[in-house]
Design a protein around this motif. Structure first.
Motif, PDB file in Angstrom:
ATOM      1  N   GLY A  65       0.849  -1.191   0.000  1.00  0.00           N
ATOM      2  CA  GLY A  65       0.000   0.000   0.000  1.00  0.00           C
ATOM      3  C   GLY A  65       0.882   1.236   0.000  1.00  0.00           C
ATOM      4  N   VAL A  66       0.560   2.196  -0.862  1.00  0.00           N
ATOM      5  CA  VAL A  66       1.340   3.442  -0.897  1.00  0.00           C
ATOM      6  C   VAL A  66       0.368   4.603  -0.699  1.00  0.00           C
ATOM      7  CG1 VAL A  66       2.897   4.902  -2.250  1.00  0.00           C
ATOM      8  CG2 VAL A  66       3.054   2.421  -2.452  1.00  0.00           C
ATOM      9  N   SER A  67       0.521   5.299   0.414  1.00  0.00           N
ATOM     10  CA  SER A  67      -0.358   6.420   0.700  1.00  0.00           C
ATOM     11  C   SER A  67       0.456   7.691   0.898  1.00  0.00           C
ATOM     12  CB  SER A  67      -1.188   6.095   1.943  1.00  0.00           C
ATOM     13  OG  SER A  67      -2.120   7.121   2.168  1.00  0.00           O
ATOM     14  N   GLY A  68      -0.240   8.786   1.098  1.00  0.00           N
ATOM     15  CA  GLY A  68       0.423  10.083   1.279  1.00  0.00           C
ATOM     16  C   GLY A  68      -0.509  11.162   0.755  1.00  0.00           C
ATOM     17  N   GLY A  69      -0.217  12.385   1.074  1.00  0.00           N
ATOM     18  CA  GLY A  69      -1.061  13.496   0.642  1.00  0.00           C
ATOM     19  C   GLY A  69      -1.028  13.670  -0.865  1.00  0.00           C
ATOM     20  N   THR A  70      -1.939  14.487  -1.350  1.00  0.00           N
ATOM     21  CA  THR A  70      -1.971  14.747  -2.784  1.00  0.00           C
ATOM     22  C   THR A  70      -0.630  15.316  -3.248  1.00  0.00           C
ATOM     23  OG1 THR A  70      -3.096  15.929  -4.545  1.00  0.00           O
ATOM     24  CG2 THR A  70      -2.949  17.088  -2.456  1.00  0.00           C
ATOM     25  N   ALA A  71      -0.174  14.884  -4.404  1.00  0.00           N
ATOM     26  CA  ALA A  71       1.070  15.352  -5.032  1.00  0.00           C
ATOM     27  C   ALA A  71       2.311  15.169  -4.149  1.00  0.00           C
ATOM     28  CB  ALA A  71       0.931  16.808  -5.469  1.00  0.00           C
ATOM     29  N   SER A  72       2.230  14.198  -3.240  1.00  0.00           N
ATOM     30  CA  SER A  72       3.409  13.945  -2.391  1.00  0.00           C
ATOM     31  C   SER A  72       4.472  13.160  -3.164  1.00  0.00           C
ATOM     32  CB  SER A  72       3.000  13.159  -1.142  1.00  0.00           C
ATOM     33  OG  SER A  72       2.345  11.972  -1.528  1.00  0.00           O
ATOM     34  N   GLY A  73       4.046  12.511  -4.234  1.00  0.00           N
ATOM     35  CA  GLY A  73       4.983  11.717  -5.029  1.00  0.00           C
ATOM     36  C   GLY A  73       4.667  10.227  -4.987  1.00  0.00           C
ATOM     37  N   PHE A 173      -4.999   3.748   3.345  1.00  0.00           N
ATOM     38  CA  PHE A 173      -4.848   3.213   4.715  1.00  0.00           C
ATOM     39  C   PHE A 173      -6.064   3.518   5.580  1.00  0.00           C
ATOM     40  CE2 PHE A 173       0.072   3.952   4.559  1.00  0.00           C
ATOM     41  CZ  PHE A 173       0.171   2.949   3.605  1.00  0.00           C
ATOM     42  N   HIS A 174      -7.055   4.200   5.000  1.00  0.00           N
ATOM     43  CA  HIS A 174      -8.180   4.637   5.834  1.00  0.00           C
ATOM     44  C   HIS A 174      -9.068   3.469   6.250  1.00  0.00           C
ATOM     45  CE1 HIS A 174     -11.280   7.226   7.425  1.00  0.00           C
ATOM     46  NE2 HIS A 174     -12.172   6.543   6.716  1.00  0.00           N
ATOM     47  N   ASP A 175      -9.384   2.591   5.298  1.00  0.00           N
ATOM     48  CA  ASP A 175     -10.306   1.493   5.592  1.00  0.00           C
ATOM     49  C   ASP A 175      -9.521   0.290   6.125  1.00  0.00           C
ATOM     50  OD1 ASP A 175     -13.208   0.342   4.939  1.00  0.00           O
ATOM     51  OD2 ASP A 175     -11.693  -1.174   4.437  1.00  0.00           O
ATOM     52  N   GLN A 176      -9.972  -0.203   7.263  1.00  0.00           N
ATOM     53  CA  GLN A 176      -9.257  -1.294   7.933  1.00  0.00           C
ATOM     54  C   GLN A 176      -9.183  -2.562   7.078  1.00  0.00           C
ATOM     55  OE1 GLN A 176     -11.216  -2.658  11.446  1.00  0.00           O
ATOM     56  NE2 GLN A 176      -9.763  -4.332  11.691  1.00  0.00           N
ATOM     57  N   PRO A 224      -8.269  20.244   4.562  1.00  0.00           N
ATOM     58  CA  PRO A 224      -8.963  19.673   5.738  1.00  0.00           C
ATOM     59  C   PRO A 224      -9.004  18.141   5.718  1.00  0.00           C
ATOM     60  CG  PRO A 224     -10.257  21.459   4.774  1.00  0.00           C
ATOM     61  CD  PRO A 224      -9.105  21.221   3.844  1.00  0.00           C
ATOM     62  N   ALA A 225      -9.221  17.565   4.527  1.00  0.00           N
ATOM     63  CA  ALA A 225      -9.281  16.093   4.458  1.00  0.00           C
ATOM     64  C   ALA A 225      -7.911  15.483   4.715  1.00  0.00           C
ATOM     65  CB  ALA A 225      -9.805  15.651   3.096  1.00  0.00           C
ATOM     66  N   PHE A 226      -6.874  16.182   4.289  1.00  0.00           N
ATOM     67  CA  PHE A 226      -5.525  15.684   4.586  1.00  0.00           C
ATOM     68  C   PHE A 226      -5.340  15.617   6.102  1.00  0.00           C
ATOM     69  CE2 PHE A 226      -1.056  16.354   5.606  1.00  0.00           C
ATOM     70  CZ  PHE A 226      -0.474  15.313   4.900  1.00  0.00           C
ATOM     71  N   ASP A 227      -5.732  16.711   6.791  1.00  0.00           N
ATOM     72  CA  ASP A 227      -5.569  16.754   8.253  1.00  0.00           C
ATOM     73  C   ASP A 227      -6.463  15.732   8.960  1.00  0.00           C
ATOM     74  OD1 ASP A 227      -3.740  18.757   7.938  1.00  0.00           O
ATOM     75  OD2 ASP A 227      -5.215  20.380   8.189  1.00  0.00           O
ATOM     76  N   ASN A 228      -7.671  15.534   8.430  1.00  0.00           N
ATOM     77  CA  ASN A 228      -8.633  14.664   9.135  1.00  0.00           C
ATOM     78  C   ASN A 228      -8.518  13.187   8.793  1.00  0.00           C
ATOM     79  OD1 ASN A 228      -9.750  16.824  10.430  1.00  0.00           O
ATOM     80  ND2 ASN A 228     -11.261  17.203   8.807  1.00  0.00           N
ATOM     81  N   PHE A 229      -8.090  12.876   7.569  1.00  0.00           N
ATOM     82  CA  PHE A 229      -8.102  11.459   7.159  1.00  0.00           C
ATOM     83  C   PHE A 229      -6.733  10.921   6.745  1.00  0.00           C
ATOM     84  CE2 PHE A 229     -12.344  13.185   5.939  1.00  0.00           C
ATOM     85  CZ  PHE A 229     -13.090  12.513   6.899  1.00  0.00           C
ATOM     86  N   VAL A 230      -6.006  11.711   5.954  1.00  0.00           N
ATOM     87  CA  VAL A 230      -4.742  11.172   5.415  1.00  0.00           C
ATOM     88  C   VAL A 230      -3.677  11.121   6.510  1.00  0.00           C
ATOM     89  CG1 VAL A 230      -2.992  11.358   3.609  1.00  0.00           C
ATOM     90  CG2 VAL A 230      -5.334  12.128   3.144  1.00  0.00           C
ATOM     91  N   LEU A 231      -3.444  12.257   7.148  1.00  0.00           N
ATOM     92  CA  LEU A 231      -2.400  12.311   8.177  1.00  0.00           C
ATOM     93  C   LEU A 231      -2.640  11.301   9.317  1.00  0.00           C
ATOM     94  CD1 LEU A 231       0.220  13.821   8.350  1.00  0.00           C
ATOM     95  CD2 LEU A 231      -0.936  15.624   9.659  1.00  0.00           C
ATOM     96  N   TYR A 236      -0.253   3.938  10.410  1.00  0.00           N
ATOM     97  CA  TYR A 236      -0.293   2.531   9.992  1.00  0.00           C
ATOM     98  C   TYR A 236       0.884   2.146   9.100  1.00  0.00           C
ATOM     99  CZ  TYR A 236      -5.071   3.016  11.654  1.00  0.00           C
ATOM    100  OH  TYR A 236      -6.168   3.257  12.427  1.00  0.00           O
ATOM    101  N   ALA A 237       1.646   3.150   8.679  1.00  0.00           N
ATOM    102  CA  ALA A 237       2.733   2.870   7.720  1.00  0.00           C
ATOM    103  C   ALA A 237       3.858   2.071   8.374  1.00  0.00           C
ATOM    104  CB  ALA A 237       3.277   4.180   7.178  1.00  0.00           C
ATOM    105  N   ASP A 238       4.450   1.168   7.584  1.00  0.00           N
ATOM    106  CA  ASP A 238       5.662   0.459   8.033  1.00  0.00           C
ATOM    107  C   ASP A 238       6.879   1.303   7.703  1.00  0.00           C
ATOM    108  OD1 ASP A 238       4.233  -2.012   8.658  1.00  0.00           O
ATOM    109  OD2 ASP A 238       3.972  -2.172   6.490  1.00  0.00           O
ATOM    110  N   VAL A 239       6.770   2.041   6.597  1.00  0.00           N
ATOM    111  CA  VAL A 239       7.898   2.847   6.142  1.00  0.00           C
ATOM    112  C   VAL A 239       7.370   4.225   5.758  1.00  0.00           C
ATOM    113  CG1 VAL A 239       9.771   3.000   4.445  1.00  0.00           C
ATOM    114  CG2 VAL A 239       8.874   0.764   5.065  1.00  0.00           C
ATOM    115  N   ILE A 240       8.068   5.266   6.184  1.00  0.00           N
ATOM    116  CA  ILE A 240       7.695   6.630   5.776  1.00  0.00           C
ATOM    117  C   ILE A 240       8.840   7.152   4.921  1.00  0.00           C
ATOM    118  CG2 ILE A 240       7.232   8.982   6.600  1.00  0.00           C
ATOM    119  CD1 ILE A 240       6.081   7.542   9.174  1.00  0.00           C
ATOM    120  N   ILE A 241       8.506   7.569   3.703  1.00  0.00           N
ATOM    121  CA  ILE A 241       9.571   8.053   2.807  1.00  0.00           C
ATOM    122  C   ILE A 241       9.540   9.566   2.757  1.00  0.00           C
ATOM    123  CG2 ILE A 241      10.604   7.900   0.511  1.00  0.00           C
ATOM    124  CD1 ILE A 241       9.160   5.466  -0.051  1.00  0.00           C
ATOM    125  N   PRO A 242      10.522  10.225   3.349  1.00  0.00           N
ATOM    126  CA  PRO A 242      10.578  11.670   3.154  1.00  0.00           C
ATOM    127  C   PRO A 242      11.135  11.974   1.758  1.00  0.00           C
ATOM    128  CG  PRO A 242      12.213  10.932   4.794  1.00  0.00           C
ATOM    129  CD  PRO A 242      11.607   9.711   4.178  1.00  0.00           C
TER     130      PRO A 242
END
Ligand SMILES: Nc1ncnc2c1ncn2[C@@H]1O[C@H](COP(=O)(O)OP(=O)(O)O)[C@@H](O)[C@H]1O
Ligand SMILES: Nc1ccn([C@@H]2O[C@H](COP(=O)(O)O)[C@@H](O)[C@H]2O)c(=O)n1
Ligand SMILES: [Mg+2]
Length: 482
Positions: A65-73, A173-176, A224-231, A236-242
């Motif tokens: 699974g690959v998640s992140g905010g819009t246009a994060s890459g 990652f939102h839905d279990q 707002p959705a980034f703050d409420n749902f994405v962040l 749940y992430a195993d790896v965070i890629i800066p």
């Protein structure tokens, strides 16, 4: 026979020379078999109850699974992973494809529509897609158009089953239930300003938007959705890629991990402390010989010894070490390591004794203790005899038994070692073949112990014998089979 006679070590030793079930016939002691009937949507990819025992069954794909905010890459990172996994079949599934198409009414008021809320996606359909792909079926993925906010009514993208499935999107990652299907979760991080700048450019160039509409949508819904749902789903992430796609080190590490996992038996993905020695044609050839019922006793012993030696050498690799420098005959300094000194072997009588010579050959002067587990009558009671080094609690223990079947005798032996003060993480259980049932049984109870084996077999039969297995190892090795 008097009770003290039945308890004498001589009596038990003699009994142990009779037919010996390496997995110890459980007589009701076997914990319930791993369930294979649970609904897949309610099982996690790391759930140990997954029925993964059949090595002839198609391998389950590795789901990332690959998640992140819009246009994060996210898309950029996925493309790089796919490129580097060139020797595996990889498919990419975008959460965007599962956007619900807008109704004519919603289309008229598109500026009021929140595309960043979880309800904007048909998550049931996304779940169905990943489940189908995971179980080896192909799927007709919808094609979504960001310009008119609709799905194509005529065409689909056919996605076929593959080794790796990458699921990418802002809310994967939102839905279990969706999350539970993933073997690895990656969160792509990027500074909010950078993301906004990229989003403006992309939406204008690729999605036919104007600057004002992009900024308005961003302030009203995206942020707002980034703050409420994405962040909140980042946890749940195993790896965070800066730095997303720029971060080549992170991507290399991820690809390396995926390569390792793909080469592994599914049980090794569930239990990270199970190690199967890397198969080669030599190893496969030795297994072929010792599993052949027609092989001579001499050859059985010869090839078993070769395999045992490999397992022992491999198992020793998991012991701790300290750095050591030596001076070579050229006067140079060689920086190496010193072996772990606090070590002993413990064989589970009788078949475990077949592994003692290999251990002695690898570790000069090693102390080897013994544990005998004997079934007393038919009521499931066991007698355990042991002869162990007095200071065993200070040692790392290599527990020896060539076959891990039900895991019951192994669990008794491990319990005894722990009672004697050996930390669970100081035990390495070495065997030639393991049944999935035995691995589940031991690993669930002792998650920090290590199991090193040379092959994982298909299953146990109704008599608790390993299938395909190699019969009664002790009888074949010590020549007491007929
Ligand atoms: N490291 C980067 N440097 C510059 N531009 C980038 C970088 N990563 C992505 N982009 C650009 O930013 C935009 C969004 O990237 P993308 O990977 O599509 O993000 P996401 O899939 O998370 O929305 C794309 O136009 C992409 O080319
Ligand atoms: N019709 C649509 C559908 C979605 N969006 C926006 O797309 C973003 C998700 O895509 P990324 O590639 O950026 O992850 C999301 O933030 C939605 O706002 C849209 O503008 N129009
Ligand atoms: Mg994208």
């Amino acid at each position: 026979m008097k009770p003290e006679e039945t308890n004498s070590i001589g009596y038990v030793m003699e009994k142990a020379l009779g037919p010996h079930f390496s997995g110890f016939r459980p007589d009701g002691l076997l914990s319930s078999p791993p369930s294979s009937t649970a609904s897949p949507s309610h099982r996690s990819a790391s759930d140990s109850s997954l029925a993964l025992s059949d090595s002839n069954a198609p391998k389950q794909p590795f789901v990332i699974g690959v998640s992140g905010g819009t246009a994060s890459g996210k898309t950029t990172v996925c493309d790089m992973i796919i490129q580097q996994l060139h020797d595996h079949r990889v498919v990419l599934v975008n959460q965007d494809s599962f956007y619900r198409g807008l109704t004519p009414e919603e289309s008229k008021r598109v500026h009021e529509y929140n595309f960043d809320h979880p309800d904007a996606f048909d998550t049931e359909q996304l779940l169905d897609c990943v489940q189908k792909l995971r179980s080896g079926h192909s799927y007709q993925v919808p094609i979504y158009d960001f310009k008119n906010h609709r799905r194509s009514s005529e065409s689909f993208r056919q996605v076929n089953a593959s080794d790796v499935i990458i699921l990418e999107g802002i809310l994967v990652f939102h839905d279990q239930h969706v999350r539970n299907l993933m073997n690895m979760k990656i969160f792509v991080d990027a500074d909010a300003d950078v993301r906004l700048a990229r989003r403006i450019r992309r939406d204008i160039v690729e999605r036919g938007r104007g600057i004002n509409s992009v900024l308005e949508q961003y302030a009203k819904f995206v942020k707002p959705a980034f703050d409420n749902f994405v962040l909140p789903s980042k946890k749940y992430a195993d790896v965070i890629i800066p730095r997303g796609g720029e971060n080549h080190v992170a991507i290399d590490l991820i690809v390396q991990h995926i390569h390792t996992k793909l080469g592994q038996h599914d049980l090794c993905k569930i239990y990270p402390n199970v190690y199967v020695i890397q198969s080669t044609f030599q190893i496969r050839g030795m297994h072929t010989l010792i599993r052949d019922k027609e092989i001579s006793k001499h050859d059985f012993v010869f090839y078993s010894d070769r395999l045992i030696r490999l397992v022992v050498e491999h198992g020793l690799g998991y012991l701790p070490f300290t750095e050591k420098q030596v001076v070579t005959p050229t006067g140079s300094v060689y920086t190496g390591v010193d072996f772990c000194k606090k070590l002993c072997g413990v064989s589970i009588i009788r078949s475990g004794e077949s592994m003692e010579n290999a251990l002695r050959a690898c570790c000069k002067g090693i102390k080897i203790g013994k544990i005998l587990i004997h079934r007393d009558g038919d009521n499931g009671k066991q007698l355990i005899y042991e002869k162990l080094p007095k200071d065993i609690s200070e040692r790392h223990v290599l527990l020896l038994d060539p076959v891990l079947a039900t895991g019951n005798s192994a669990n008794h032996a491990i319990e005894l070692l722990i009672q004697k003060g050996v930390p669970e993480s100081h035990i390495i259980f070495l065997n030639l073949i393991s049944a999935p049932e035995g691995i589940h049984c031991v690993c669930k109870r002792f998650p920090s112990l290590k199991i090193v084996t040379s092959e994982i077999d298909v299953a146990l039969n109704e008599e608790f014998r390993v299938i395909p297995g190699m019969g009664e190892f002790g009888d074949r090795y010590f020549g007491t089979d007929d």
